[in-house]
Scaffold this motif. Structure first.
Motif: not given
Length: 2007
Positions: A1474-1499
């Motif tokens: 995985l590219p470093e510039d992504v994993t080093k972000e402060a709020s990096f959530d490994p569960n979302f991989g490259m799809f950081q900061g997407i809204p949740n998909n509840d109704p």
């Protein structure tokens, strides 16, 4: 006529290296092959041949250069040898050895040895034998072949289409050519001494194609050197069939005939209005006629300027040819009603093709000129304004925006004529002369004929032919010639039509006259554009006298001809039918001369016969064919013997063909007499003819029974014995026409191939496309100049027609011009201009193709028929020009003397659809056609190694052609086929997938790959080995020119249990390839081996059906057997068992990639097998690996996935172009572990999902420092020069608008300075509403469009100027740039750069338009909003799921019908880790991989607010051509029908409604807005609907929930409508994008990230109080959000989008458009305010009072009974509304003797008026039966007419004037000043608007047309117009006529206006006073004088006496 150079050796070379030599003569260079690792000697042993068209001059030079060859760098020159050819010219043959000279002109040791031969044109030197080269006995003179353009090097094969036969194999590999013209100085200086040659030859930047690295590494595939295994060229079709050698030509990959298949078309015509109709007081109706269909508008009474605005639609389902030949006829008819047909005023005709060829397939708001076909001297009869559009399936017509149309009153500037047609069209006569026909089939099959034959036994001439010509909707016929096959008519048919005609084609048919029904024998179309030229040096249409050949159905005479359509000209003819001798001429009529006929009816008259030889001298032609292979014969015909028949015209035809020339020929050609005949044969050639005088043509091969190849196909066992056919035929010698066409065809082929190369390089992102394009242009330039020299040489041939001469001049001019332009463009090709220049060059290609088509036929085409069991099964049609021989290479047909692969196809309609996709037979055939006397070389192009078998043995028969060939040379090969994968195949199963396998055919062998189930992207990874393939011919030829391989892909259908047949295979598509060949003595290794994988395009019929990735190698098995073949390097870990995988060197290099998948949800899933989908799951697969989503537990309740992101790892090729597709499949999990496929989607290219790290350096985002973005107004001129530099260090200042007040001040100042009167005060805020904003925006949109058009036109002009300027002294780099800058400064309208287009527009409007008030605007998109924002797929993508077969027929299944749902999600592909510039972000959530900061998909619950503004151009739904539309909105289960508010009889309804719906995403996210037609009885019909995916908009980062307005206001028409204020929105966006800010500072500053924005900080509330606010600042930032680092998304502005309405029953054809927008507000946020009121503006009630005071100079109509006195009884009539329903008359001023009338009469016209649209609105019932009133909008025009009242007959109309109340000329102050100019020159006079002036008084002229159709003044009226609003009118009422209130005084009329017998004395007095006043005075004076004289004479004597007497 050739110069031949044999380059033997170059000796004494230094060092060791790869050598290549270049030989140049007359600017044409040949390259040798590359000799690898030479030491001191290079043995080239190659010959080069230059065919020459003019004798060699003794001063001409030959140049040989020797290079060290390099794959990467430019080749290094070793030395040059130059030689003056004087000695050669004298002696004809010469051997030379000499040293080379280097760069510095000093001699070096290296020595070259050559031999030169020269054969002059006149035979003066060099009459030598072919095999005279001293050291090489088997070399033929054709060796160093000449090929005339630089080879395309695509995909490692070089293309050899224009090469002479039999070229030696050594030179084949290296037939690399380039044109390099050394300056003239070099040639002339050579004799004087050695001078330094131009360096550019080997050091120039811009080398010809061969010396470029890009091309070299392709070349290296053949010539040596290692290659990166992943350098793959995406082989396009041309590449597939490209070709190294000259022995084979290219097969055509597209199989299915496209012509003749019916398609859907819709023609929509809007008749808007007519003007200046000729005639008095008309009641005009417009009739619209297309083909046989007629439709009428309503009738308008008493007007010469009727306004209709009526819309008509015609639907057709016919083949394109038929459609485009249909004539659209618009006629205006006067007073048509039920009882009478009315009289024709004028008509206008054009064909549908003319409309279709316009931009956007339409004429919009254009004026058609009406003319009277019965009176061609009459001139223009009026103008009709209309829109005409022709829509085919899939065409998208963009209607220009139509709001608030200010009438295009400039009629002359908007005529309905295609570009280039002059507005003044003249009448012309078209003379079509029909002389005679020949070769008609014996075709009368009526029952009588059969009876006659039975009784009398005669089957003589039973055809009764006549010729019928159709042109411009008129039909002309010749007489019928009874019972004749060779009818002679000698008649001419004359059409009278406007010139140039707007009908492109003339249809000429020979028909058989029959009592029951006439049938067509053959049809020929003449395209008028090809027989005329409209340029400055152009010529009128002319043709012939020339023969035209007609083709149609086969010549077997059955009662029912199944291919009769072909005889009508629909589809490709499959057999020769007849030929017809015709000529065409055009004469422009001088309509002023008296003797011309006025009518345009077609006439037929007799003409003189013409002499026999006028069409050319008859020559004997010889056609030879050899059948080398017949494979892939369809199994249905495999059991009966098969024979092939070759025919040319009727020669060779087995049924009624002509074989014996001498007797038949006289009859056949009507040729010379027998004596001449024999003489002709005697003299035809020295040695041959004596023996072949009795040669009998052999036109068919002997029958042979096919042998089975595999389950589908058979082949004929020709093996070493190849059958031949030969035919003699006699035709007029018009080869020159074909030669010229061939030269142009070859230039065009070469160009096309080069352009495909360039596109491929661009597409695959390879380096230096500009170099290749420059090479292509260089070839084009020299090709064109070569044409000019060749075509110029024989101008005086017999049988040349005027068209031949004119066309030759025209083609030479065009090609010379093209050559110049090519040079200019070449110098302008830069890296950044490649794409633009590519477009320009593509125009050249179209032009060349157009020029190459020869309208005057000569030799008919050749047909090859496969006959089995006496049935004609399948055919191929080969143009005779393609196989025509010439001694000049360029003129030779591209397939002459070459082996051509031909696929036979089914005739006529049988060939449509699936039947046309299967191959009936694949032929390898060799054809040669030429003059009989030239035939000595006819076998030279065949693969070598054969013996000829003659029909008869015996002495003197040597010159007979062979009837078969026996090949003595046979080579054995092994073919290895590496089938790697295919992608994007057709779906052949109902599941929407296929079970594909491939079948590979080579020669008579075939093999299959394995079947892969359920995929559209199979990776077979399989090696197929064909052992022991026997090929006939010389080994070396086969190396360079192997036969083609055919690959067919099938879908395996799984068999049912009861089926014996193991499952039928269905055809998916086919492609061709050429193998790379290795001879047994060659090394197997780089650069050619192992072969590279390449893409081959798969075709199914004419459609592409995917790509195949494969490689092919053909290895010769030498004497040592298979043991010597290279081993197959198979990967060791293969688990495939007996199936061999693709070996290591061929398969791509793989790397580990990770693919992350975002699973969002599924939408709109349709039922599967009637069951609803309940628990769906998504499976993702790529390259054998994959991942499954979580199962959605209850699709109805929540169709989103619970787990959002999953990933899998996979090995993918390093080369992105080879990435396999990714498959998405949706399955429904049922009970008991079963699951069913719902639908699937293949992502063809992963490129857009590959993660690429952001380029940190590019934008200097990270740098510290602030960028100030300042917001204040500034004149737009400077604006153009403001460059916005956004690097962090500079202080870029972006200027944008400020507050309202400043602008207002600015503007007022500006106005007053201008000194013009301000007619309009600033509008009151309260007056403005949403519609003001809307109309202002539409104006802006129109201006933008106009500016874009202007900019485009300007760019084009500039381009043309540059090309014309021929950049001689200007450096090409500079000139374009200077031009642009200058222009941009000078032109305010030039389009601004994209980023600040909007900002600029807001300003330009204010500054440029003095009288346009400042209104806040919104953005009007004339397309769907999602198109502007990439479908809102910024992070959430929508993939359509398909299921079901792709339809076989174009019409049956559309793409949309196969969609069964949509999968929403996304992909991200990246190389591990995985590219470093992504994993080093402060709020990096490994569960979302490259799809950081997407809204949740509840109704989520959302309030959706839909605003529907209006619809335009709806498709009529009722019989009356109108519709009663209303809106229906559907979202989820909610449906809102606005049925009660339907709008009656309206196709452009303004709805102005908003609808609120509460919805829950994701369940309800697809919004449908439909327009229905209300019906009183029965169900309402859907007109059209549009669907909007709200979910993607809701979640998009473009924030499409609620558009941001242009400015922030709390109240008024522009009040902020989003519940969140700009500051809140900004804060939220900054937080989401992790951007620092916003920081509001003092003094109107705000800082976001490192940008500082300035702006106003005050806002005014309702009460006018000002308060501080940050909202303006925040809004400014939002407008510039895309410029903020890390944000990068443009926010959606406040807008209106225009969406097309579609109807599922008429797929693909737009049914109208709807303007609307959608706001969405989440329910958990504060509720939004009430919806904006957009209800349609109610028309405002006005009253127009018109006072008619006086008239003057009215023409006098009546003669007095008693006195003969001229007088008129004048009254004035006036009306305002269209249909005269409110007409009012004054009283009559009787007996006006001077044309003066006094009235003092008031008309009162109340009306409803829409200010914004400048239209009067009237509502009325259309007829007594109408259910409700219809609303009409008509322009506000006041009509005043002056009449002469008559008691007993109808009143006489004298004149009229029409005043457009918005802009009419100011009235004259006095009657004297009033003139006809006020009407004629209306445009130039100042105009006033009654809506601004309110009150106007003055004199206006009355006009009418006289007999000569000219305007004349018929009177003057003094009137006063007074406009009041309804309220004002109520306050100050006035009476009609002279009544109370506010009565007008009675006019003071002279007493004579009372009837004269009431007061005879008075009237006599008046008569006398008025008429004879002066006469009476004169008489009285004369009488007085006489009396005086008399008195004088009387009294004189008395006085005299008195005086004398002194009394």
């Amino acid at each position: 006529m050739a110069l031949i150079v044999h380059l033997r050796t170059v000796t004494d070379l230094r060092g060791k290296g790869d050598r290549i030599a270049k030989v140049a003569f007359r600017g044409l260079s040949f390259y040798t092959r590359v000799l690898e690792n030479c030491e001191d000697e290079a043995r080239f042993n190659e010959s080069f041949r230059w065919p020459i068209a003019s004798n060699v001059d003794g001063n001409e030079m030959l140049e040989i250069q020797v290079f060290n060859y390099s794959k990467v760098f430019t080749n290094r020159l070793i030395g040059t040898f130059r030689m003056v050819l004087q000695k050669v010219v004298e002696e004809g043959q010469l051997e030379v050895s000499d040293t080379l000279i280097d760069d510095n002109n000093s001699a070096i040791r290296t020595c070259v040895s050559i031999e030169i031969k020269y054969q002059a044109m006149d035979g003066t030197v060099g009459a030598w034998n072919d095999n005279e080269f001293l050291d090489d006995s088997n070399r033929s003179e054709n060796d160093g072949a000449f090929q005339f353009e630089t080879d395309s090097l695509l995909s490692g094969h070089s293309q050899g289409s224009g090469v002479s036969p039999g070229r030696s194999h050594q030179s084949l590999q290296s037939a690399e050519r380039s044109f390099r013209k050394t300056g003239k100085g070099v040639f002339s200086a050579m004799k004087l001494g050695k001078i330094r040659p131009p360096k550019e030859d080997h050091k120039g930047k811009d080398e010809p194609a061969i010396l470029e690295t890009e091309d070299l590494d392709r070349k290296a595939m053949r010539l040596g050197g290692g290659l990166d295994p992943d350098t793959i060229s995406l082989a396009s079709v041309t590449a597939v069939t490209t070709n190294v050698s000259n022995k084979r030509s290219k097969p055509d990959i597209k199989m299915e005939p496209s012509a003749g298949r019916p398609m859907d078309y819709q023609v929509s015509i809007t008749i808007i209005e007519a003007r200046q109709l000729v005639g008095l007081n008309m009641d005009p109706v417009v009739c619209v006629e297309i083909g046989d269909e007629k439709k009428y508008t309503s009738m308008k009474e008493s007007t010469n300027c009727p306004y209709y605005n009526e819309y008509f639609v015609f639907d057709f389902h016919v083949p394109p040819d038929v459609m485009f030949d249909k004539i659209i006829k618009l006629s205006v008819i006067h007073s048509k009603n039920l009882l009478r047909s009315g009289t024709l005023v004028g008509t206008f005709k054009l064909d549908v093709g003319t409309v279709y060829s316009q931009q956007e397939h339409q004429f919009y708001h254009k004026w058609a000129i009406l003319s009277d076909p019965d009176d061609i001297t009459a001139g223009v009869k009026g103008y009709l304004k209309c829109d005409i559009a022709v829509v085919g399936k899939g065409d998208n017509i963009k209607t220009p925006h139509k709001a608030n149309e200010t009438d295009e009153d400039d009629i002359e500037g908007n005529l309905l004529l295609p570009e280039g047609v002059p507005s003044e069209r003249q009448w012309a006569r078209f003379y079509v002369k029909i002389y005679r026909a020949e070769g008609l089939p014996k075709m009368n099959t009526s029952l009588m004929a059969n009876v006659k034959k039975a009784f009398i036994g005669e089957n003589k001439d039973l055809v009764d032919p006549y010729v019928q010509v159709l042109f411009a909707g008129q039909k002309g016929k010749t007489s019928v010639q009874k019972s004749s096959y060779e009818p002679i008519w000698n008649e001419q048919i004359i059409f009278t039509e406007m010139f140039p005609p707007l009908c492109k084609r003339m249809k000429i048919q020979i028909r058989d006259s029959d009592k029951v029904n006439d049938v067509a024998i053959g049809t020929h179309f003449i395209d008028l554009r090809k027989i005329a030229n409209d340029g400055d040096k152009g010529f009128l249409p002319t043709l012939g006298p020339a023969w035209v050949n007609m083709y149609g159905s086969t010549r077997n005479y059955t009662l029912m001809d199944e291919h009769q359509d072909l005889n009508e000209g629909l589809g490709e003819g499959v057999s020769f039918r007849a030929r017809l001798l015709i000529s065409i001429a055009v004469e422009i009529l001088d309509t002023t001369s008296t003797e011309i006929m006025n009518s345009t009816d077609v006439q037929t008259e007799g003409i003189q016969n013409i002499s026999e030889n006028v069409t050319g001298k008859i020559e004997e032609f010889f056609l030879f064919g050899a059948f080398l292979e017949a494979t892939m014969i369809d199994r249905k015909i495999g059991d009966k013997p098969i024979t092939f028949e070759v025919t040319i015209g009727n020669y060779g035809n087995q049924i009624d063909g002509v074989n014996k020339p001498a007797m038949h020929k006289k009859k056949k050609e009507g040729g010379e007499s027998d004596e001449e005949e024999s003489e002709l044969i005697q003299n035809s050639s020295e040695d041959e003819t004596e023996d072949d005088g009795d040669m009998v043509s052999v036109s068919s091969t002997p029958p042979m029974k096919p042998v089975i190849t595999d389950r589908n196909y058979f082949h004929l066992p020709y093996f070493e014995k190849k059958p031949c056919t030969y035919i003699k035929s006699w035709w007029q010698d018009q080869r020159r026409r074909l030669y010229n066409a061939n030269i142009m065809d070859k230039i065009a082929d070469k160009l096309e191939e080069g352009l495909n190369d360039v596109q491929e390089i661009i597409k695959t992102e390879k380096a230096y496309p500009e170099r290749r394009l420059r090479g292509v242009l260089e070839e084009l330039g020299s090709g064109c100049s070569r044409f000019v020299t060749l075509a110029d040489k024989d101008q005086n041939q017999a049988g040349r027609t005027r068209l031949d001469r004119e066309r030759l001049k025209f083609c030479m001019r065009e090609l010379e011009n093209m050559s110049q332009q090519a040079k200019t463009i070449r110098s302008q090709v830069k890296k950044n201009t490649v794409k633009d220049k590519l477009k320009l060059v593509q125009n050249f290609l179209q032009k060349l193709r157009f020029l190459a088509e020869e309208p005057q036929h000569s030799i008919p085409e050749v047909f090859i028929w496969m006959i089995s069991n006496n049935k004609r099964i399948a055919y191929a049609r080969i143009p005779s020009k393609d196989i025509l021989y010439s001694i000049v290479d360029e003129e030779m047909g591209k397939e002459c003397g070459k082996v051509k692969t031909v696929f036979l196809k089914l005739p006529g309609k049988k060939g449509f659809g699936p039947a046309g996709w299967t191959v009936q037979a694949k032929m390898e055939i060799y054809l040669w056609l030429g003059l009989n006397k030239q035939r000595k070389d006819f076998l030279s192009g065949l693969p070598n190694g054969f013996e000829e078998n003659k029909a008869l043995k015996g002495p003197g028969l040597q010159s007979f052609p062979p009837i078969s060939l026996t090949y003595t040379m046979k080579q054995i090969f092994q073919l290895r086929v590496h089938m790697y994968q295919a992608r994007s195949l057709f779906a052949a199963d109902s599941s929407g997938l296929s079970d594909p396998f491939a079948r590979v055919f080579f020669s008579t062998h075939s093999q299959c790959t394995e079947v892969l189930n359920e995929t559209l992207c199979p990776t077979w990874d399989q090696l197929l080995v064909f052992d022991h393939v026997e090929l006939y011919g010389e080994a070396s030829e086969l190396r360079d020119d192997p036969p083609i391989i055919v690959i067919e892909i099938y879908d395996q259908d799984t068999p049912s249990k009861f089926d014996k047949d193991p499952g039928k295979a269905e055809f998916i598509g086919r492609t061709f390839a050429k193998p790379i060949t290795k001879m047994s003595d060659e090394h197997y290794g780089p650069p050619r081996f192992p072969p590279q994988l390449e893409y081959y395009q798969i075709y199914r019929g004419n459609c592409t059906a995917g790509d195949l990735l494969a490689a092919f190698e053909l290895l010769q098995i030498g004497p040592g057997g298979k043991a010597e073949l290279p081993p197959i390097d198979v990967p060791t870990d293969s688990e495939k068992g007996p199936i061999l995988p693709v070996p290591m060197g061929v398969r791509p290099v793989l790397s580990k990639y990770r693919i992350e998948v975002l699973f969002w949800g599924l939408r709109d899933l349709k039922r599967v097998n009637l069951a609803q989908v309940d628990r769906p799951r998504v499976d993702i697969e790529c390259a054998g690996k994959g991942v499954q989503s979580a199962v959605i537990q209850n699709y109805k309740k929540n169709p989103n996935f619970s787990t959002l992101v999953k990933w899998f790892e996979v090995d993918l090729p390093e080369n992105e172009l080879l990435h396999p597709p990714l498959n998405i499949r949706v399955v429904d999990c049922r009970a008991f572990g079963r699951y069913t496929l719902v639908g699937s989607h293949a992502v063809g290219s992963l490129r857009k999902f590959i993660y690429r790290a952001p380029d940190r350096n590019a934008n200097n985002w990270a740098t510290a420092g602030e960028i100030v973005v300042n917001m204040e107004p500034e004149p737009p001129v400077k604006k153009m020069e403001t460059v916005v530099k956004l690097d962090a260090t500079s202080d870029a200042v972006v200027k944008v608008d400020v507050s309202e007040e400043d602008k207002e001040k600015e503007k007022k100042k500006k106005k007053k300075k201008g000194g013009e009167e301000i007619e309009e005060e600033e509008p009151d805020e309260s007056m403005l509403d949403w519609w003001s904003k809307y109309f202002a925006s539409i104006e802006t949109l129109k201006e933008q469009l106009r500016a874009q058009e202007a900019a485009a036109a300007e760019a084009e002009e500039k381009e043309d100027m540059e090309i014309a300027a021929e950049g001689a002294d200007v450096k090409p780099d500079e000139s374009p740039m200077k031009g642009t800058k200058g222009k941009e400064k000078g032109k305010e309208k030039t389009k601004a750069p994209k980023e600040d287009k909007k900002k600029k527009n807001q300003m330009t409007e204010v500054m440029d338009k003095k009288n346009k008030q400042k209104i806040d605007e919104l953005q009007v998109y004339n397309k769907e909003l999602e198109n502007e924002y990439d479908n809102f797929e910024d992070w959430l993508h929508t993939f359509n799921l398909y299921r079901g077969k792709i339809g076989d027929d174009d019409d049956s299944v559309t793409e949309d019908e196969r969609i069964v749902g949509r999968y929403k999600g996304s992909l991200c592909v990246y190389k591990m880790p995985l590219p470093e510039d992504v994993t080093k972000e402060a709020s990096f959530d490994p569960n979302f991989g490259m799809f950081q900061g997407i809204p949740n998909n509840d109704p989520v619950n959302v309030l959706v607010r839909v605003y529907v503004v209006r619809a335009t151009d709806l498709h009529p739904a009722d019989i009356n051509g109108k519709a009663d539309p209303y809106v229906v909105i559907k979202l989820g289960k909610t449906e809102i029908k606005d049925k009660e508010n339907y709008i009656s009889k309206q196709l452009n309804p303004v709805f102005g409604k908003s609808f609120d719906i509460e919805a829950t995403f994701p369940m309800e996210s697809m919004l449908t807005v439909a327009v229905f037609d209300w019906d009183l009885v029965g169900t309402d019909d859907l007109i059209g609907e549009t669907k909007i995916d709200l979910e993607n908009r809701y979640y998009s980062k473009h924030r499409a929930t609620c558009g941001i307005s242009q400015s922030y206001a709390i109240h008024g028409y522009n009040a902020w409508r989003d519940p969140m204020k700009p500051t809140q929105i900004l804060t939220k966006l900054c937080k989401e994008a992790k951007v620092d800010g916003p920081h509001f500072g003092p003094g109107g500053r705000v800082k976001v990230a490192n940008r500082v924005f300035l702006g106003p900080t005050e806002i005014e509330d309702e009460n006018g109080l000002k308060k501080q606010t940050d909202e303006h600042l925040a809004l400014t930032v939002l407008h510039h959000w895309e410029e903020i680092p890390h944000a990068c998304y443009k926010l959606v502005p406040e807008h209106v989008e225009t969406r097309p309405l579609l109807n599922p029953d008429k797929p693909g054809i737009e049914q109208g458009r709807i303007e609307m927008w959608v706001d969405m507000f989440p329910m958990d946020m504060p509720a939004p305010g009430p919806a904006i009121d957009i209800s349609p503006r109610k028309p405002k009630k006005y009253e127009l009072r018109v006072i008619i005071w006086n008239t003057d100079e009215v023409i006098l109509e009546d003669d007095d009974y008693f006195t003969g006195e001229k007088s008129s009884d004048i009254f004035v009539r006036g009306w305002l509304k269209g249909q005269q329903e409110d007409k009012q008359d004054t009283d009559v001023h009787y007996h006006s003797l001077t044309g003066e009338g006094n009235f003092n009469w008031r008309f009162i016209f109340p009306f409803d008026y829409l200010v914004a649209e400048e239209k009067i609105v009237i509502s009325k019932k259309e007829s007594m039966f109408s259910w409700d009133e219809t609303e009409y909008k008509i322009p506000a025009r006041l009509t005043l007419q002056v009449w002469d009242a008559d008691h007993f007959s109808a009143d006489d109309f004298l004149g009229a004037i029409e005043l457009d109340l918005n802009r009419f000329p100011r009235g004259a102050k006095t009657a004297k000043q009033c003139s006809i100019d006020m009407v004629v020159n209306e445009q130039e006079l100042p105009t006033v608007s009654i809506f601004k002036q309110k009150r106007v008084k003055g004199w206006w002229p009355f006009v009418a047309r006289n007999e000569n159709d000219e305007m004349e003044l018929t009177g003057k009226v003094e009137a006063e117009l007074h406009l009041l609003t309804a309220e004002e009118a109520e306050k100050s009422p006035a009476g009609l006529a002279r009544n109370e209130p506010d009565p007008l005084e009675k006019p003071n009329r002279p007493d004579t206006s009372f009837i004269w017998f009431l007061n005879p004395l008075k009237s006599i007095k008046y008569l006398i006073c008025n008429r004879y006043k002066w006469l009476i005075i004169k008489i009285v004076l004369a009488l007085l004088a006489l009396a005086m004289l008399g008195l004088f004479l009387y009294s004189m004597p008395g006085y005299m006496v008195k005086k004398l007497l002194g009394a």
